[in-house]
Design an enzyme around this catalytic site. Structure first.
Site, short mmCIF file in Angstrom:
data_model
loop_
_atom_site.label_atom_id
_atom_site.label_comp_id
_atom_site.label_asym_id
_atom_site.label_seq_id
_atom_site.Cartn_x
_atom_site.Cartn_y
_atom_site.Cartn_z
N HIS A 76 48.33 93.98 83.15
CA HIS A 76 48.75 94.58 84.43
C HIS A 76 50.37 95.12 84.36
CE1 HIS A 76 44.76 93.81 86.39
NE2 HIS A 76 44.94 92.73 85.75
N HIS A 80 48.36 101.48 84.59
CA HIS A 80 47.38 100.66 84.22
C HIS A 80 46.09 100.89 85.19
CE1 HIS A 80 49.48 97.90 87.06
NE2 HIS A 80 48.19 97.33 86.96
N ASP A 82 43.44 98.51 87.27
CA ASP A 82 42.87 97.24 88.26
C ASP A 82 41.43 97.53 88.06
OD1 ASP A 82 45.46 96.37 88.24
OD2 ASP A 82 45.37 96.20 90.45
N HIS A 86 39.59 91.93 89.11
CA HIS A 86 40.90 91.47 89.20
C HIS A 86 41.01 90.69 90.35
CE1 HIS A 86 45.21 91.25 88.64
NE2 HIS A 86 45.49 92.24 89.39
N HIS A 214 43.92 95.59 97.57
CA HIS A 214 43.32 95.13 96.20
C HIS A 214 41.75 94.54 96.56
CE1 HIS A 214 47.11 95.05 93.84
NE2 HIS A 214 46.15 95.14 93.06
#
Length: 266
Positions: A76, A80, A82, A86, A214
């Site tokens: 990370h 990049h 995810d 994650h 996220h």
């Protein structure tokens, strides 16, 4: 859930972005949306940065030149991906993400003016709906790219992250824009997107402690692209994105090479 793209639909999209030259090679403009992986690449304060070590460099005994390196880095950092696992137990690892999730028509939502005034700006559902009012509904299978303008601060850690410090204590000093969790929920439930990316170090604003965006997106198996470069070179719509990570078996993230194909001028 994003609709799988057939090979035919992908080829049609690529053909719309690039005509063929005399040699049969596409001549449309290609934009590299990837920061270089080098010692200056920005990584999360608690992560190991990119390290490139020389294994051999020079002339060998048989009289030809040879060069080889080895590298190490956190999953990370830099530009990049995810993977869903994650932040979502039991969800897809890097190697399990369908390729259809890693490519699609781009929609570029520009909030750089707001982010310039407020480095902790959280992109809202209103921002997304205003984009649609001007540029049309976000289509199924789209890659939604959020432009904050912070890519232009790379690789100045202080300006990009809000702090030059490293280590666990530095996380509380992070300041950069991200996606509000309510907007993440709206994208997941109301729009059939393939992926979301942005030009900061995290899909959640730097001040976040719960990392809700996220958790929302990755629980829905929507991959996230972070530290994306050069979004200012893309139009709000019309480009086609291909984002291919290193295929790390069981990985929670991976270095990403992401490009955009722009439509040929008519």
């Amino acid at each position: 859930m994003a609709r799988p793209a057939s090979l035919l639909s992908i080829l049609i999209a690529l053909a719309a972005c690039a005509s063929q030259g005399p040699s049969g090679i596409p001549t449309g403009r290609v934009i590299d949306l990837t920061h270089p992986f080098d010692v200056a690449a920005v990584y999360w304060p608690t992560a190991e940065g990119f390290v490139l070590e020389t294994e051999f460099q020079g002339m060998v005994e048989h009289g030809y030149y040879y060069e080889s390196h080895r590298f190490r880095a956190s999953e990370h950092g830099g530009t990049h991906l995810d993977a869903p696992i994650h932040f979502a137990e039991g969800r897809q690892t890097v190697d399990e993400i369908p390729l259809e999730r890693l490519m699609g028509p781009a929609r570029v939502v520009d909030v750089s003016s707001a982010a310039e005034k407020d480095p902790d700006y959280a992109i809202t559902r209103d921002d997304l709906e205003r984009f649609e009012a001007e540029h049309g509904r976000i289509p199924p299978g789209a890659v939604v790219l959020l432009r904050t303008g912070f890519s232009e601060r790379w690789p100045d850690r202080a300006r990009y992250l809000g702090t030059e410090e490293r280590g666990p204590d530095a996380v509380a000093r992070l300041h950069f824009p991200g996606l509000h969790p309510d907007a993440a929920r709206w994208l997941l439930s109301e729009r059939d997107i393939a992926a979301v990316g942005l030009d900061t170090a995290s899909i959640d604003p730097g001040e976040s402690t719960l990392f809700e965006s996220h958790r929302v997106l990755l629980a829905g198996n929507v991959p996230v692209f972070e530290n994306v470069a050069h979004l200012g070179e893309l139009p709000p719509s019309g480009a086609y994105v291909i984002a291919l990570p290193m295929k790390i078996g069981g990985g929670s993230g991976a270095p990403l090479r992401i490009i955009a194909l722009l439509p040929q001028p008519q």
